[in-house]
Design an enzyme around this catalytic site. Structure first.
Site, PDB file in Angstrom:
ATOM      1  N   ASP A 188     -17.155 -10.231 -17.022  1.00 23.19           N
ATOM      2  CA  ASP A 188     -16.136  -9.523 -16.423  1.00 23.19           C
ATOM      3  C   ASP A 188     -14.770  -9.113 -17.132  1.00 23.19           C
ATOM      4  O   ASP A 188     -13.732  -8.876 -16.683  1.00 23.19           O
ATOM      5  CB  ASP A 188     -15.596 -10.412 -15.277  1.00 23.19           C
ATOM      6  CG  ASP A 188     -14.676 -11.565 -15.577  1.00 23.19           C
ATOM      7  OD1 ASP A 188     -15.056 -12.086 -16.773  1.00 23.19           O
ATOM      8  OD2 ASP A 188     -13.709 -11.758 -15.130  1.00 23.19           O
ATOM      9  N   GLU A 189     -15.043  -9.129 -18.440  1.00 22.23           N
ATOM     10  CA  GLU A 189     -13.945  -8.437 -19.284  1.00 22.23           C
ATOM     11  C   GLU A 189     -14.483  -7.332 -20.198  1.00 22.23           C
ATOM     12  O   GLU A 189     -15.533  -7.357 -20.798  1.00 22.23           O
ATOM     13  CB  GLU A 189     -13.490  -9.781 -20.309  1.00 22.23           C
ATOM     14  CG  GLU A 189     -12.570 -10.450 -19.398  1.00 22.23           C
ATOM     15  CD  GLU A 189     -12.231 -11.802 -20.443  1.00 22.23           C
ATOM     16  OE1 GLU A 189     -11.729 -11.538 -21.571  1.00 22.23           O
ATOM     17  OE2 GLU A 189     -12.442 -12.785 -19.856  1.00 22.23           O
ATOM     18  N   ASP A 197      -9.459  -7.047 -17.137  1.00 18.61           N
ATOM     19  CA  ASP A 197     -10.131  -8.394 -16.685  1.00 18.61           C
ATOM     20  C   ASP A 197     -10.037  -8.370 -15.159  1.00 18.61           C
ATOM     21  O   ASP A 197      -9.397  -8.268 -14.535  1.00 18.61           O
ATOM     22  CB  ASP A 197      -9.070  -9.525 -17.254  1.00 18.61           C
ATOM     23  CG  ASP A 197      -9.659 -10.767 -17.160  1.00 18.61           C
ATOM     24  OD1 ASP A 197     -10.767 -10.948 -16.432  1.00 18.61           O
ATOM     25  OD2 ASP A 197      -8.897 -11.613 -17.373  1.00 18.61           O
TER      26      ASP A 197
END
Ligand SMILES: [Mg+2]
Length: 379
Positions: A102-103, A8
């Site tokens: 973004d993960e 993350d």
């Protein structure tokens, strides 16, 4: 036992802004909608000190942090940087699931032997991301996706949290219900009425008790999660949602004459699937008649397929069901609902895979005509 990581990126949008505009470094940067109904999408850690949070109305953020730097955000830029991050992740394993911009989830089960410990592996992930993008990430490593996500959230920014199988029960004992996947406010209220407050509370009662309160499906899922069980695989998403091949004929062909070209198209689709390590849950036949009318027929399978024989058989069967008097000017075969082959346990015999692999190699080296199956010649 699987080794799953959840990666993350820390305050991603704000971090990209600070990286690209050094004058923003160390300042409270708040990215989000600037209109009257705008909400905060990400804020830097400097802004979090002022109690600004994601999903908060922008007006409230401006009150809490009047000196903040408020930016509308640049999604195109964030997506570019996201691609850089995912390129790094793919160096560690091909089994990467895009959870959001973004993960990501990574199945690292096959990568662990390159490292002395899970700490070393997690640090390598963080270091490589930092080196290539100058951005930081928090990483959680655990036996499944649910626990890996909890772990990455445990300590931020730049956190590295590892949950080993023997630590799972302890970790879940005091975990608030809200942290369980799929527990919304309503379920949470219901469970609290029955005296449940933590994952550990759920784990300590028999499954039947939760099924009686929440219904069979939800009850079972939550009870399993509370035990630390989560069988969901890391699912590789592909940009290609389908793979198709079609051919227009010089002269219109009868159904019998279409059989050979259809077999060739099925072979091409099969080869592309295998090259990408994918299998198809759906095969679609496209046919254009001599009068230009175009029809499609689809068939789906519970066990996805990737071998030429089955693809051809399915396409041929669908074609035979079309009106027999027609002539064709075009046929096409498309594979869709693609899944990663690695996710599938029920697969064709290894010998068939070996044969396909050998044929694929020969064709890649010497061209499509080097080995031709009987049905591809026609007649
Ligand atoms: Mg993030």
């Amino acid at each position: 036992m699987r080794i799953i990581a959840h990666v993350d990126m820390d305050a991603f949008f704000a971090a990209v802004e600070q990286r690209d505009n050094p004058e923003l470094k160390g300042k409270p940067v708040i990215v989000g909608g600037q209109g009257p109904r705008g909400v905060v999408s990400t804020c830097s850690y400097e802004a979090r000190k002022f109690k600004v949070r994601s999903a908060m109305p922008m007006a409230q953020a401006k009150k809490l942090c009047p000196h903040g730097i408020f930016l509308p955000g640049n999604m195109k830029r964030y997506q570019e940087v996201s691609r850089e991050v995912f390129e790094v992740l793919n160096r560690f394993t091909p089994i990467v699931e895009v959870a959001s911009v973004d993960e990501a989830f990574l199945d690292l089960t096959g990568a662990t032997h390159f490292y002395n410990s899970l700490e070393e592996l997690g640090e390598a992930l963080q270091a490589e991301i930092k080196k290539e993008t100058s951005l930081t990430a928090s990483v959680g490593i655990a036996p499944n996706k649910f626990l890996a996500k909890l772990a990455s959230d445990w300590r931020k920014p730049q956190g590295l949290t590892i949950i080993r199988p023997e630590e799972v029960a302890e970790f879940l004992k005091t975990l608030p219900l809200e942290k369980l996947w799929g527990v919304g406010p309503v379920t949470c209220r219901t469970l609290k009425q029955y005296g449940f407050n933590t994952a550990g509370d759920l784990a300590s009662v028999p499954l039947e008790r939760l099924e009686a309160i929440l219904g069979k499906k939800t009850g079972k899922v939550l009870w399993e999660l509370a035990q630390g069980h989560d069988p969901r695989p890391v699912e590789v998403e592909r940009e290609a949602k389908s793979m198709g091949q079609e051919q227009t004929f010089q002269v219109d062909l009868s159904a019998a004459e279409v059989k050979a070209p259809l077999a060739q198209l099925a072979g091409k689709v099969g080869r592309r699937l295998r090259k990408e390590g994918l299998a198809a849950s759906t095969i679609t036949l496209k046919a254009r008649y001599s009068d230009f009318k175009t029809v499609t027929r689809s068939r789906s399978f519970s066990t996805p397929i990737y071998d030429d024989d089955t693809i051809f058989q399915v396409a041929w069967e669908m074609l035979k069901e079309l009106p027999t008097a027609k002539k064709y000017r075009l046929v096409g075969v498309t594979a869709s609902n693609l899944v990663s082959k690695r996710q599938l346990s029920l697969f064709a015999e290894p010998c068939q895979d070996d044969l396909l692999a050998t044929l694929d190699k020969l064709k890649a080296k010497y061209g499509n005509q080097v080995v031709v199956r009987g049905r591809e010649i026609g007649g």
